[in-house]
Design a protein around this motif. Structure first.
Motif, PDB file in Angstrom:
ATOM      1  N   ARG A   1     -18.335 -25.356 -27.991  1.00 16.03           N
ATOM      2  CA  ARG A   1     -18.325 -26.729 -28.515  1.00 16.03           C
ATOM      3  C   ARG A   1     -18.103 -27.752 -27.390  1.00 16.03           C
ATOM      4  NH1 ARG A   1     -15.565 -24.040 -32.979  1.00 16.03           N
ATOM      5  NH2 ARG A   1     -17.029 -23.992 -34.719  1.00 16.03           N
ATOM      6  N   ASP A   2     -17.369 -27.351 -26.360  1.00 28.70           N
ATOM      7  CA  ASP A   2     -17.186 -28.240 -25.201  1.00 28.70           C
ATOM      8  C   ASP A   2     -18.514 -28.448 -24.462  1.00 28.70           C
ATOM      9  OD1 ASP A   2     -14.496 -28.531 -25.749  1.00 28.70           O
ATOM     10  OD2 ASP A   2     -13.825 -27.107 -24.229  1.00 28.70           O
ATOM     11  N   VAL A   3     -19.341 -27.411 -24.428  1.00 30.46           N
ATOM     12  CA  VAL A   3     -20.657 -27.534 -23.792  1.00 30.46           C
ATOM     13  C   VAL A   3     -21.526 -28.531 -24.569  1.00 30.46           C
ATOM     14  CG1 VAL A   3     -22.788 -26.290 -23.194  1.00 30.46           C
ATOM     15  CG2 VAL A   3     -20.569 -25.255 -22.716  1.00 30.46           C
ATOM     16  N   VAL A   4     -21.369 -28.555 -25.898  1.00 34.02           N
ATOM     17  CA  VAL A   4     -22.123 -29.513 -26.725  1.00 34.02           C
ATOM     18  C   VAL A   4     -21.826 -30.942 -26.278  1.00 34.02           C
ATOM     19  CG1 VAL A   4     -22.379 -30.457 -29.073  1.00 34.02           C
ATOM     20  CG2 VAL A   4     -22.263 -27.984 -28.730  1.00 34.02           C
ATOM     21  N   LYS A   5     -20.585 -31.198 -25.888  1.00 32.45           N
ATOM     22  CA  LYS A   5     -20.172 -32.554 -25.498  1.00 32.45           C
ATOM     23  C   LYS A   5     -20.729 -32.980 -24.141  1.00 32.45           C
ATOM     24  CE  LYS A   5     -15.812 -31.887 -27.933  1.00 32.45           C
ATOM     25  NZ  LYS A   5     -14.377 -31.668 -27.737  1.00 32.45           N
ATOM     26  N   LEU A   6     -21.187 -32.022 -23.349  1.00 30.72           N
ATOM     27  CA  LEU A   6     -21.720 -32.343 -22.022  1.00 30.72           C
ATOM     28  C   LEU A   6     -23.062 -33.059 -22.151  1.00 30.72           C
ATOM     29  CD1 LEU A   6     -21.043 -28.950 -20.179  1.00 30.72           C
ATOM     30  CD2 LEU A   6     -19.761 -31.088 -19.942  1.00 30.72           C
ATOM     31  N   PRO A   7     -23.389 -33.917 -21.205  1.00 33.51           N
ATOM     32  CA  PRO A   7     -24.709 -34.556 -21.243  1.00 33.51           C
ATOM     33  C   PRO A   7     -25.799 -33.516 -20.996  1.00 33.51           C
ATOM     34  CG  PRO A   7     -23.550 -35.110 -19.214  1.00 33.51           C
ATOM     35  CD  PRO A   7     -22.583 -34.343 -20.062  1.00 33.51           C
ATOM     36  N   ASP A   8     -26.943 -33.744 -21.574  1.00 33.47           N
ATOM     37  CA  ASP A   8     -28.077 -32.842 -21.390  1.00 33.47           C
ATOM     38  C   ASP A   8     -28.546 -32.950 -19.938  1.00 33.47           C
ATOM     39  OD1 ASP A   8     -30.460 -31.393 -21.460  1.00 33.47           O
ATOM     40  OD2 ASP A   8     -30.952 -32.093 -23.471  1.00 33.47           O
ATOM     41  N   PRO A   9     -28.565 -31.827 -19.207  1.00 34.38           N
ATOM     42  CA  PRO A   9     -28.975 -31.903 -17.799  1.00 34.38           C
ATOM     43  C   PRO A   9     -30.484 -31.967 -17.597  1.00 34.38           C
ATOM     44  CG  PRO A   9     -28.409 -29.660 -18.365  1.00 34.38           C
ATOM     45  CD  PRO A   9     -28.119 -30.488 -19.578  1.00 34.38           C
ATOM     46  N   VAL A  10     -31.251 -31.795 -18.668  1.00 36.23           N
ATOM     47  CA  VAL A  10     -32.709 -31.766 -18.551  1.00 36.23           C
ATOM     48  C   VAL A  10     -33.279 -33.177 -18.649  1.00 36.23           C
ATOM     49  CG1 VAL A  10     -34.840 -30.885 -19.574  1.00 36.23           C
ATOM     50  CG2 VAL A  10     -32.803 -29.444 -19.528  1.00 36.23           C
ATOM     51  N   GLY A  11     -34.185 -33.482 -17.760  1.00 34.78           N
ATOM     52  CA  GLY A  11     -34.879 -34.764 -17.808  1.00 34.78           C
ATOM     53  C   GLY A  11     -34.169 -35.898 -17.085  1.00 34.78           C
ATOM     54  N   LEU A  12     -33.149 -35.580 -16.314  1.00 36.02           N
ATOM     55  CA  LEU A  12     -32.435 -36.621 -15.572  1.00 36.02           C
ATOM     56  C   LEU A  12     -33.248 -37.035 -14.343  1.00 36.02           C
ATOM     57  CD1 LEU A  12     -28.793 -35.202 -15.549  1.00 36.02           C
ATOM     58  CD2 LEU A  12     -29.758 -36.909 -17.084  1.00 36.02           C
ATOM     59  N   LEU A  13     -33.317 -38.320 -14.120  1.00 37.22           N
ATOM     60  CA  LEU A  13     -33.976 -38.838 -12.929  1.00 37.22           C
ATOM     61  C   LEU A  13     -32.992 -38.715 -11.768  1.00 37.22           C
ATOM     62  CD1 LEU A  13     -36.418 -40.233 -11.650  1.00 37.22           C
ATOM     63  CD2 LEU A  13     -35.388 -42.418 -12.311  1.00 37.22           C
ATOM     64  N   LEU A  14     -33.277 -37.819 -10.847  1.00 37.50           N
ATOM     65  CA  LEU A  14     -32.371 -37.541  -9.736  1.00 37.50           C
ATOM     66  C   LEU A  14     -32.647 -38.423  -8.519  1.00 37.50           C
ATOM     67  CD1 LEU A  14     -32.498 -33.643 -10.008  1.00 37.50           C
ATOM     68  CD2 LEU A  14     -30.777 -35.192 -10.965  1.00 37.50           C
ATOM     69  N   ASP A  15     -33.913 -38.760  -8.339  1.00 40.11           N
ATOM     70  CA  ASP A  15     -34.288 -39.561  -7.185  1.00 40.11           C
ATOM     71  C   ASP A  15     -35.681 -40.124  -7.434  1.00 40.11           C
ATOM     72  OD1 ASP A  15     -34.124 -40.675  -4.623  1.00 40.11           O
ATOM     73  OD2 ASP A  15     -35.054 -38.927  -3.680  1.00 40.11           O
ATOM     74  N   GLU A  16     -35.956 -41.265  -6.846  1.00 43.59           N
ATOM     75  CA  GLU A  16     -37.314 -41.806  -6.927  1.00 43.59           C
ATOM     76  C   GLU A  16     -37.557 -42.734  -5.751  1.00 43.59           C
ATOM     77  OE1 GLU A  16     -38.772 -44.352 -10.236  1.00 43.59           O
ATOM     78  OE2 GLU A  16     -36.716 -45.066 -10.355  1.00 43.59           O
ATOM     79  N   HIS A  17     -38.786 -42.756  -5.338  1.00 39.27           N
ATOM     80  CA  HIS A  17     -39.192 -43.696  -4.299  1.00 39.27           C
ATOM     81  C   HIS A  17     -40.691 -43.954  -4.434  1.00 39.27           C
ATOM     82  CE1 HIS A  17     -39.932 -39.776  -2.392  1.00 39.27           C
ATOM     83  NE2 HIS A  17     -40.890 -40.390  -1.721  1.00 39.27           N
ATOM     84  N   THR A  18     -41.123 -45.032  -3.846  1.00 36.67           N
ATOM     85  CA  THR A  18     -42.531 -45.399  -3.878  1.00 36.67           C
ATOM     86  C   THR A  18     -43.076 -45.328  -2.462  1.00 36.67           C
ATOM     87  OG1 THR A  18     -42.095 -46.864  -5.736  1.00 36.67           O
ATOM     88  CG2 THR A  18     -44.179 -47.159  -4.588  1.00 36.67           C
ATOM     89  N   ARG A  19     -44.173 -44.608  -2.346  1.00 39.85           N
ATOM     90  CA  ARG A  19     -44.794 -44.477  -1.026  1.00 39.85           C
ATOM     91  C   ARG A  19     -45.492 -45.777  -0.646  1.00 39.85           C
ATOM     92  NH1 ARG A  19     -48.004 -38.937  -0.576  1.00 39.85           N
ATOM     93  NH2 ARG A  19     -49.584 -40.526  -0.249  1.00 39.85           N
ATOM     94  N   GLU A  20     -45.870 -45.887   0.613  1.00 43.28           N
ATOM     95  CA  GLU A  20     -46.548 -47.090   1.108  1.00 43.28           C
ATOM     96  C   GLU A  20     -47.847 -47.365   0.356  1.00 43.28           C
ATOM     97  OE1 GLU A  20     -47.086 -47.109   5.331  1.00 43.28           O
ATOM     98  OE2 GLU A  20     -44.987 -46.650   5.698  1.00 43.28           O
ATOM     99  N   ASP A  21     -48.509 -46.283  -0.106  1.00 44.06           N
ATOM    100  CA  ASP A  21     -49.773 -46.473  -0.823  1.00 44.06           C
ATOM    101  C   ASP A  21     -49.562 -46.801  -2.301  1.00 44.06           C
ATOM    102  OD1 ASP A  21     -48.955 -44.041  -1.833  1.00 44.06           O
ATOM    103  OD2 ASP A  21     -50.730 -42.927  -1.204  1.00 44.06           O
ATOM    104  N   GLY A  22     -48.306 -46.968  -2.728  1.00 40.48           N
ATOM    105  CA  GLY A  22     -48.002 -47.363  -4.097  1.00 40.48           C
ATOM    106  C   GLY A  22     -47.724 -46.191  -5.041  1.00 40.48           C
ATOM    107  N   LEU A  23     -47.896 -44.966  -4.559  1.00 42.02           N
ATOM    108  CA  LEU A  23     -47.643 -43.800  -5.396  1.00 42.02           C
ATOM    109  C   LEU A  23     -46.138 -43.647  -5.617  1.00 42.02           C
ATOM    110  CD1 LEU A  23     -48.791 -41.284  -6.846  1.00 42.02           C
ATOM    111  CD2 LEU A  23     -48.507 -40.061  -4.689  1.00 42.02           C
ATOM    112  N   LYS A  24     -45.738 -43.599  -6.885  1.00 42.25           N
ATOM    113  CA  LYS A  24     -44.321 -43.454  -7.221  1.00 42.25           C
ATOM    114  C   LYS A  24     -43.991 -41.965  -7.330  1.00 42.25           C
ATOM    115  CE  LYS A  24     -41.796 -46.098 -10.164  1.00 42.25           C
ATOM    116  NZ  LYS A  24     -41.395 -46.681 -11.456  1.00 42.25           N
TER     117      LYS A  24
END
Length: 191
Positions: A123-146
């Motif tokens: 039940r304690d694990v239920v209270k944890l945030p879902d680790p799937v789908g988290l945005l860990l990092d992002e950047h945009t390249r010089e050519d505009g590709l995210k």
């Protein structure tokens, strides 16, 4: 006054329709979770990595609500089946006695408090945030590709561990929360 009654009737009809839609959606979620949990349980019970691989596809697609519902069902099942679990554990302890050190027998031994602790851990694990789908990092390249780095399920996790019943429930709960199937193999201490 007639206009108010008509507005109230329309509002009531809309509420009924919304509630029916929610009920239908919840039934579908529960059904999907039950099917996935049965497949994973069968794969784990058979120690069948191929079945676990097949089940992983379904598990990776579960929503947070579905995973949490499955985890709650696991915790409830531990508590509801306590008598059967304790009886099976007594047989395991008897078979292990004389074959493993006393300290290992204590680790293998279950009682009501330990089962309650295992259920609480899930039940304690239920209270944890879902680790799937988290945005860990992002950047945009010089050519505009995210470029985005997003957390995803691991797939099938194989775990070999010292035979402790609480590790079984902890490992299964954490793997499911992370959207992954697991194959658990206990050590030689399990008789």
């Amino acid at each position: 006054m007639e206009v108010d009654k008509l507005a109230n009737i329309k509002s009531a009809k809309k509420r009924i329709l919304v509630n029916r839609t929610k009920a239908d959606r919840n039934k579908a979620i529960k059904s999907g979770v039950k099917t996935s949990v049965k497949k994973v349980t069968a794969a784990i019970a058979a120690n069948d990595k191929e079945a676990a691989k097949a089940a992983k596809t379904e598990i990776t697609c579960l929503t947070t609500d579905q995973k949490n519902a499955a985890l709650c069902a696991m915790a409830d099942a531990l508590v509801a089946n306590e008598a059967d679990i304790l009886a099976a554990n007594a047989l395991d302890l008897e078979a292990a006695r004389g074959n493993v050190p006393d300290v290992m027998l204590d680790r293998l031994m279950l009682n009501s408090a330990r089962i309650a602790g295992m259920a609480k851990g899930i039940r304690d694990v239920v209270k944890l945030p879902d680790p799937v789908g988290l945005l860990l990092d992002e950047h945009t390249r010089e050519d505009g590709l995210k470029i985005q780095k997003v957390s995803v399920p691991m797939g099938v996790i194989a775990i070999i561990y010292e035979s402790r019943p609480n590790v079984t429930s902890d490992a299964a709960a954490l793997a499911l929360k992370a959207g992954s199937a697991c194959v658990l193999r206990s050590g030689k201490e399990a008789y």
